[in-house]
Design an enzyme around this catalytic site. Structure first.
Site, PDB file in Angstrom:
ATOM      1  N   GLY A 251       0.851  -1.415  -0.055  1.00 21.95           N
ATOM      2  CA  GLY A 251      -0.017  -0.136  -0.053  1.00 21.95           C
ATOM      3  C   GLY A 251       0.811   1.283  -0.022  1.00 21.95           C
TER       4      GLY A 251
ATOM      5  N   GLY B  13      -0.367   4.290   0.437  1.00 17.43           N
ATOM      6  CA  GLY B  13      -1.069   5.493   1.012  1.00 17.43           C
ATOM      7  C   GLY B  13      -0.082   6.314   1.868  1.00 17.43           C
ATOM      8  N   PHE B  14      -0.815   7.034   2.791  1.00 13.88           N
ATOM      9  CA  PHE B  14      -0.087   7.767   3.805  1.00 13.88           C
ATOM     10  C   PHE B  14       0.740   6.878   4.791  1.00 13.88           C
ATOM     11  CE2 PHE B  14      -3.483  10.929   3.066  1.00 13.88           C
ATOM     12  CZ  PHE B  14      -2.969  11.855   2.887  1.00 13.88           C
TER      13      PHE B  14
ATOM     14  N   VAL C  26      -2.161  -7.287  -4.860  1.00 15.75           N
ATOM     15  CA  VAL C  26      -1.722  -8.325  -4.061  1.00 15.75           C
ATOM     16  C   VAL C  26      -2.983  -9.066  -4.028  1.00 15.75           C
ATOM     17  CG1 VAL C  26      -1.315  -8.793  -1.536  1.00 15.75           C
ATOM     18  CG2 VAL C  26      -0.209  -7.048  -2.529  1.00 15.75           C
TER      19      VAL C  26
ATOM     20  N   GLU D  50     -18.107  17.859   3.271  1.00 14.83           N
ATOM     21  CA  GLU D  50     -17.250  18.809   2.316  1.00 14.83           C
ATOM     22  C   GLU D  50     -17.797  18.551   1.009  1.00 14.83           C
ATOM     23  OE1 GLU D  50     -13.075  18.949   4.680  1.00 14.83           O
ATOM     24  OE2 GLU D  50     -13.272  17.232   3.484  1.00 14.83           O
TER      25      GLU D  50
ATOM     26  N   ASP E  58      -5.534   2.847   8.078  1.00 20.87           N
ATOM     27  CA  ASP E  58      -6.787   2.922   8.545  1.00 20.87           C
ATOM     28  C   ASP E  58      -7.303   1.132   8.501  1.00 20.87           C
ATOM     29  OD1 ASP E  58      -7.152   5.313   7.904  1.00 20.87           O
ATOM     30  OD2 ASP E  58      -8.411   5.058   5.968  1.00 20.87           O
TER      31      ASP E  58
ATOM     32  N   ALA F  85      -5.426  10.852   8.012  1.00 20.06           N
ATOM     33  CA  ALA F  85      -4.136  10.876   7.462  1.00 20.06           C
ATOM     34  C   ALA F  85      -2.922  11.095   8.795  1.00 20.06           C
ATOM     35  CB  ALA F  85      -3.981  12.082   6.510  1.00 20.06           C
TER      36      ALA F  85
END
Lengths: 439, 439
Positions: free
Chosen positions: B10, B12-13, B83, B174, B303, B319
């Site tokens: 992954g 991501g962050f 994966v 948002e 997460d 994040a």
């Protein structure tokens, strides 16, 4: 009494200019109702599409909603729908959404790639006419490096790192130069198993020289500039076959996983809609006032029109020509509606030709002036920014170019097509196994 | 002797931070070979995804190639592959492309939308986790106005101009604020048959208040701000059904052609790969050092991890939390490889919560400080630009926001999904016929 209705098919350079001119002249002459119909919601600045395809710009940097461009005209309505046919007797444009009656019709639906009777090549050798095409080519181009990084077979890796561009016009030349820049500069530090600088980029032209619209000395300059960047330029070379593994050039074969088609265009099916006479590429033969012979209220503008200039040479399929035709037709219809019958024929005025080859190299010919090298490249950049629509787009493109120039980076290196299945990945690459211990 | 191999799943962050921390600490401690694997080629700045979905930013403005972010690390290799499973006995990560043996494994594959047992809702109520999702929602959102412009039936038109957002967390709030801004400001002059300002935007929250992570006064402020922008906010309201024509809320029905799902997440199937204990949402239960109980060399970050903070409250899926976990794990593995056995547990430090509601309105809570209104909005904007990766992205986003603020325009109003069939258009809208003379 209702005002005469003008339907414009296509929101490219010709359609937008026709709508603008018509709306402007109608204000002082006589009212009209204008409908512009396009199957996309956006106008695309095609001259910079190759920069989206090679990850330099984002789609939104060179596209703008058609209704936003034209929202100042209260007498103009924009409809997003796909035209399916025209009934010239009943004067109705049929679309997949609704029917549009017209008093005057402007056809400006443009051209698409032609494969000269080999439509089966389209899936392996995509062309570059719309934003979706650019996104698709960008994904294939970038994915080839990703696949090569994990390929364990040297022949497969070479095939993945070979990029063939078919067609030596401005699009082909600009694609080849831009791909070379990405491979040799942008990506050079990003991989561990491959060296992107070893990529092979081949530009294939059937005629005797690239950029045939330009004088021979500029063609030669462009070829030398491409070769200096590591692009192989093959002239007098015909592609005899294309498949997922490469191209055949008569007896020669080039294994390549990425092929881009920039070799020819064919008109959208507008000639069939109105049963008009057309040339081999489907472009409609028009009268001197750009109307269709026998259909005085139907006009054709842009790449779709087969028009000759004053020397009897065909008017080229470039943005300035499309804009001139659109403007001429808009003005002519406004005059007709107002009862004027003076029909000055359309006269094409050729501003010039230009193409960029890569970093600090472009060729420009305007009248008797010729520019090459850094000065030509600056001129090319300024001209393209000037013609972009929208202050924001101009600014973002200018900043992005400056940033790319200084850093050699590219801001839009995204592999995303919305539909991953449409990206053709050579089967060999998908199934390859490396020994990860060998890193 | 080869160095120990660390595989990170992954980009991501959490994954990026783990790779960075590991590469950094490994330099001074002991060498490692790092492989980061992701099915996308890019890292996406998810907190701004809603701005892509509502045409304010381009995908490339908030995304960056993973290998470009990490290209300074010579001991790190990036692989684009999906994966498919993990063999914890043999210590191999299986992908669709190749097998990746590991000595240490970091799982950071994140979460996706959860439909609470109603997976059939996904096609009508898309969620927002990836760039493709944002592009898809953008196309649906903009297409609704195009269809409404040519719809001849008032009920159909109302349905097309009704937008439902399910879920009152930051993403839902948002999205709702941003959609209201587009409808009430950006599009107001662009249509002739419809008035986009008449659009109905409904935000639905099952709990008693929106933004439940924030104090009640800030929730109330955000709700009032949304309502002032014309958003209908329904709290204590459960969605009982979703289909292509709208949502059911028990006995109430809202006809809507566009539904956005921001109501819940479920973890990627990593827990199944390693047969680990997980919570109801599929998040893996981890030990205090973020390793998986029974698998000392497997860690979970972001997460995907079910972690409690010092007060026993769950660490939120945001994040900063993902980055802290990634950094902790990277450092821990580097220390382990170097032979250190000290295992300080992971301690989450909560920086704060923030959400923007729309133009000049945001809610921010950092420690005991609370900000709302224009100051909160400025703080939100500066914080998000600061955390964007890449100087160019920061600059382009800042310029684009300034331009949007001054002009009310949006630069990325493109309807393009790569696959038009995936955009669900109500059948009625496709077949409607208007009398074009009525323009």
């Amino acid at each position: 009494m209702t005002s005469p209705r003008v339907v414009i098919v296509g929101g490219g350079f010709a359609g937008i200019e026709a709508a603008r001119a018509l709306a402007k002249y109608a204000e002082t002459l006589a009212p009209v109702d204008i409908i512009l119909v396009d199957r996309q919601n956006h106008h695309c600045f095609q001259p910079l599409l190759y920069q989206v395809a090679t990850a330099a710009l984002s789609p939104a940097d060179i596209a703008w909603p058609i209704r936003s461009i034209l929202n100042r005209q209260p007498n103009l309505r924009v409809i997003m729908a796909k035209v399916t046919g025209v009934d010239t007797q009943a004067r109705i444009v049929h679309t997949d959404e609704l029917d549009l009656p017209y008093d005057y019709l402007v056809l400006a639906s443009g051209v698409t790639h032609a494969y000269f009777g080999h439509d089966e090549w389209e899936s392996v050798a995509p062309g570059l006419k719309q934003l979706e095409d650019a996104r698709h080519i960008r994904a294939r181009f970038l994915l080839a490096f990703e696949r090569a990084e994990i390929a364990d077979d040297e022949a497969l890796r070479r095939k993945l790192l070979t990029f063939v561009i078919v067609g030596g016009g401005p699009t082909g030349v600009e694609m080849a130069g831009s791909m070379a820049e990405v491979a040799k500069e942008t990506l050079k530090s990003d991989f561990r198993e491959i060296d992107p600088r070893m990529s092979r980029i081949v530009l294939i032209e059937a005629g005797p020289r690239i950029l045939p619209a330009l004088p021979e000395n500029l063609s030669n300059y462009a070829q030398r500039a491409l070769e200096k960047m590591g692009v192989e330029v093959l002239v007098n070379t015909k592609v005899t076959d294309c498949d997922a593994d490469g191209v055949s050039l008569g007896d020669t074969r080039i294994d390549a996983s990425t092929i881009v088609w920039a070799a020819g265009v064919v008109a959208s099916p507008a000639a069939q809609w109105i049963h008009a006479e057309h040339d081999r590429a489907g472009r409609i033969m028009v009268a001197p006032d750009l109307s269709v012979p026998g259909l005085q209220n139907v006009f054709v503008a842009g790449d779709l029109a087969s028009v000759k200039d004053q020397d009897g040479k065909p008017v080229p399929g470039i943005a300035p020509a499309a804009k001139q035709m659109g403007r001429y037709i808009g003005r002519l219809i406004a005059a007709r509606v107002a009862g004027e019958t003076d029909n000055k024929p359309f006269v094409y005025s050729h501003a010039g030709d230009l193409a960029t080859v890569g970093r600090r190299a472009a060729v420009v010919k305007i009248g008797r002036f010729e520019l090459t090298g850094f000065i030509g490249w600056l001129f090319w950049g300024i001209a393209h920014i000037y013609f972009l629509i929208g202050l924001r787009n101009r600014f973002v493109v200018a900043v992005t170019w400056l940033w790319s120039y200084l850093t050699f980076r590219r801001g839009a290196r995204l592999i995303s097509t919305g539909d991953n299945n449409s990206v053709v990945i050579p089967e060999g690459a998908r199934r390859s196994r490396v020994n990860p211990r060998s890193v």
